[in-house]
Design a protein around this motif. Sequence first.
Motif, PDB file in Angstrom:
ATOM      1  N   LYS A  15       0.861  -1.181   0.000  1.00  0.00           N
ATOM      2  CA  LYS A  15       0.000   0.000   0.000  1.00  0.00           C
ATOM      3  C   LYS A  15       0.901   1.236   0.000  1.00  0.00           C
ATOM      4  N   ILE A  16       0.663   2.128  -0.942  1.00  0.00           N
ATOM      5  CA  ILE A  16       1.561   3.264  -1.138  1.00  0.00           C
ATOM      6  C   ILE A  16       0.754   4.547  -1.213  1.00  0.00           C
ATOM      7  N   LEU A  17       1.184   5.550  -0.459  1.00  0.00           N
ATOM      8  CA  LEU A  17       0.587   6.881  -0.484  1.00  0.00           C
ATOM      9  C   LEU A  17       1.512   7.802  -1.265  1.00  0.00           C
ATOM     10  N   VAL A  18       0.974   8.454  -2.290  1.00  0.00           N
ATOM     11  CA  VAL A  18       1.718   9.445  -3.065  1.00  0.00           C
ATOM     12  C   VAL A  18       1.149  10.819  -2.740  1.00  0.00           C
ATOM     13  N   VAL A  19       1.994  11.701  -2.246  1.00  0.00           N
ATOM     14  CA  VAL A  19       1.590  13.066  -1.920  1.00  0.00           C
ATOM     15  C   VAL A  19       2.221  13.989  -2.954  1.00  0.00           C
ATOM     16  N   SER A  20       1.382  14.657  -3.717  1.00  0.00           N
ATOM     17  CA  SER A  20       1.842  15.464  -4.843  1.00  0.00           C
ATOM     18  C   SER A  20       1.587  16.943  -4.561  1.00  0.00           C
ATOM     19  N   ALA A  21       2.581  17.782  -4.897  1.00  0.00           N
ATOM     20  CA  ALA A  21       2.466  19.210  -4.578  1.00  0.00           C
ATOM     21  C   ALA A  21       2.936  20.062  -5.746  1.00  0.00           C
ATOM     22  N   HIS A  22       2.033  20.319  -6.691  1.00  0.00           N
ATOM     23  CA  HIS A  22       2.307  21.271  -7.779  1.00  0.00           C
ATOM     24  C   HIS A  22       0.965  21.856  -8.226  1.00  0.00           C
ATOM     25  N   PRO A  23       0.919  23.179  -8.447  1.00  0.00           N
ATOM     26  CA  PRO A  23      -0.369  23.801  -8.763  1.00  0.00           C
ATOM     27  C   PRO A  23      -0.878  23.544 -10.173  1.00  0.00           C
ATOM     28  N   GLU A  24      -0.007  23.065 -11.078  1.00  0.00           N
ATOM     29  CA  GLU A  24      -0.398  22.895 -12.478  1.00  0.00           C
ATOM     30  C   GLU A  24      -0.618  21.420 -12.808  1.00  0.00           C
ATOM     31  N   PRO A  25      -1.854  21.031 -13.156  1.00  0.00           N
ATOM     32  CA  PRO A  25      -2.126  19.620 -13.454  1.00  0.00           C
ATOM     33  C   PRO A  25      -1.445  19.117 -14.728  1.00  0.00           C
ATOM     34  N   ARG A  26      -0.888  20.025 -15.552  1.00  0.00           N
ATOM     35  CA  ARG A  26      -0.160  19.606 -16.753  1.00  0.00           C
ATOM     36  C   ARG A  26       1.356  19.714 -16.555  1.00  0.00           C
ATOM     37  N   SER A  27       1.789  19.808 -15.313  1.00  0.00           N
ATOM     38  CA  SER A  27       3.206  19.987 -15.003  1.00  0.00           C
ATOM     39  C   SER A  27       3.974  18.673 -15.073  1.00  0.00           C
ATOM     40  N   LEU A  28       5.298  18.800 -15.066  1.00  0.00           N
ATOM     41  CA  LEU A  28       6.161  17.617 -14.986  1.00  0.00           C
ATOM     42  C   LEU A  28       5.876  16.847 -13.704  1.00  0.00           C
ATOM     43  N   ASN A  29       5.671  17.545 -12.603  1.00  0.00           N
ATOM     44  CA  ASN A  29       5.387  16.864 -11.341  1.00  0.00           C
ATOM     45  C   ASN A  29       4.089  16.079 -11.416  1.00  0.00           C
ATOM     46  N   ALA A  30       3.080  16.640 -12.062  1.00  0.00           N
ATOM     47  CA  ALA A  30       1.821  15.906 -12.229  1.00  0.00           C
ATOM     48  C   ALA A  30       2.033  14.680 -13.113  1.00  0.00           C
ATOM     49  N   ALA A  31       2.871  14.828 -14.149  1.00  0.00           N
ATOM     50  CA  ALA A  31       3.146  13.690 -15.025  1.00  0.00           C
ATOM     51  C   ALA A  31       3.894  12.591 -14.291  1.00  0.00           C
ATOM     52  N   LEU A  32       4.848  12.973 -13.435  1.00  0.00           N
ATOM     53  CA  LEU A  32       5.577  11.976 -12.656  1.00  0.00           C
ATOM     54  C   LEU A  32       4.668  11.297 -11.641  1.00  0.00           C
ATOM     55  N   THR A  33       3.747  12.060 -11.064  1.00  0.00           N
ATOM     56  CA  THR A  33       2.777  11.459 -10.149  1.00  0.00           C
ATOM     57  C   THR A  33       1.927  10.424 -10.876  1.00  0.00           C
ATOM     58  N   ALA A  34       1.394  10.807 -12.028  1.00  0.00           N
ATOM     59  CA  ALA A  34       0.549   9.882 -12.792  1.00  0.00           C
ATOM     60  C   ALA A  34       1.344   8.652 -13.222  1.00  0.00           C
ATOM     61  N   PHE A  35       2.597   8.854 -13.621  1.00  0.00           N
ATOM     62  CA  PHE A  35       3.432   7.719 -14.023  1.00  0.00           C
ATOM     63  C   PHE A  35       3.643   6.769 -12.848  1.00  0.00           C
ATOM     64  N   ALA A  36       3.978   7.324 -11.672  1.00  0.00           N
ATOM     65  CA  ALA A  36       4.222   6.476 -10.499  1.00  0.00           C
ATOM     66  C   ALA A  36       2.977   5.689 -10.121  1.00  0.00           C
ATOM     67  N   ARG A  41       0.434   0.570  -9.653  1.00  0.00           N
ATOM     68  CA  ARG A  41      -0.806  -0.211  -9.750  1.00  0.00           C
ATOM     69  C   ARG A  41      -0.642  -1.362 -10.736  1.00  0.00           C
ATOM     70  N   ALA A  42       0.092  -1.137 -11.808  1.00  0.00           N
ATOM     71  CA  ALA A  42       0.335  -2.214 -12.770  1.00  0.00           C
ATOM     72  C   ALA A  42       1.127  -3.356 -12.138  1.00  0.00           C
ATOM     73  N   ALA A  43       1.934  -3.018 -11.129  1.00  0.00           N
ATOM     74  CA  ALA A  43       2.704  -4.040 -10.412  1.00  0.00           C
ATOM     75  C   ALA A  43       1.875  -4.730  -9.332  1.00  0.00           C
ATOM     76  N   GLY A  44       0.624  -4.325  -9.180  1.00  0.00           N
ATOM     77  CA  GLY A  44      -0.265  -4.983  -8.231  1.00  0.00           C
ATOM     78  C   GLY A  44      -0.405  -4.300  -6.889  1.00  0.00           C
ATOM     79  N   HIS A  45       0.209  -3.139  -6.728  1.00  0.00           N
ATOM     80  CA  HIS A  45       0.134  -2.432  -5.456  1.00  0.00           C
ATOM     81  C   HIS A  45      -1.139  -1.586  -5.381  1.00  0.00           C
ATOM     82  N   GLU A  46      -1.570  -1.317  -4.153  1.00  0.00           N
ATOM     83  CA  GLU A  46      -2.652  -0.360  -3.912  1.00  0.00           C
ATOM     84  C   GLU A  46      -2.036   1.017  -3.729  1.00  0.00           C
TER      85      GLU A  46
END
Length: 265
Positions: A15-36, A41-46
């Motif tokens: 079980k993994i909690l990802v805490v993301s902090a960037h104001p722009e949903p199209r930012s690199l940080n948002a992309a890295l969050t979505a990738f992670a 999840r593809a590896a079977g984790h929650e």
Amino acid sequence: MNEAVPQTPQQQNKKILVVSAHPEPRSLNAALTAFAVGHLRAAGHEVQVSDLYAMKWKPVVDADDFPGHAPDRRLAVMAASEHATLAGRLSPDIAAEQEKVRWSDAVILQFPLWWFSVPAILKGWIDRVFTAGFGYGPSVPPPYSEGALAGRRALVSVTAGARETAFSDRGIHGRLADVLHPVQHGLFWFTGMAPLEPFAVFGSNQLPDERFAAAKQEYARRLDGLFTDEPVAFRSLVDDYDHDMRLLPGTEAPGTNGLDLHVRP
């Protein structure tokens, strides 16, 4: 009939909690969050995500965090937070984030490096969520060891506009490990979580597609090692320091100084 091979603790779904902090949903940080999130999840984790800007997270500690605190009483934050935590009377937004941390086997913080620190909204998440009685204090195990949140892994994923060489031992910004010491040692290890070496994307203001693809490939490798890579070997308060919390003499390698003193050789 073939028997199923039991999974080791490192292989089991986590079980993994990802805490993301960037104001722009199209930012690199948002992309890295979505990738992670997708990779884990593809590896079977929650996975749960706390997108602080999307949540409009309140970043400041005040008396409203502790319902029931008498308005005519002086607000002693540590005492008030410990009392509210142990009594189950924190504000609902704090209680919900604490429950996510309790639920998790690992916490990932995703943020841009702003003024050599985390964005204010993430600092506010730290300030408000890690209350006395939850992350530290006399009612929980001692810090800098098997503390209140022991058994969890922690990973910083950070973007920085500067080039990597600027965050080296002779770089003008100082070593990234030193810049992130307040998070790695002062938040994660202080509360008992085992921090991994940070994952960083440098030169992030302009990131061509090929560099982003390489960054995702490296991030995938780090995410795959979230529960198997060796954490930073910070020293234990119980074993390595005296009553005044000073490192015991002779425990460091000759010539070691600065923040390196607090990492086992």
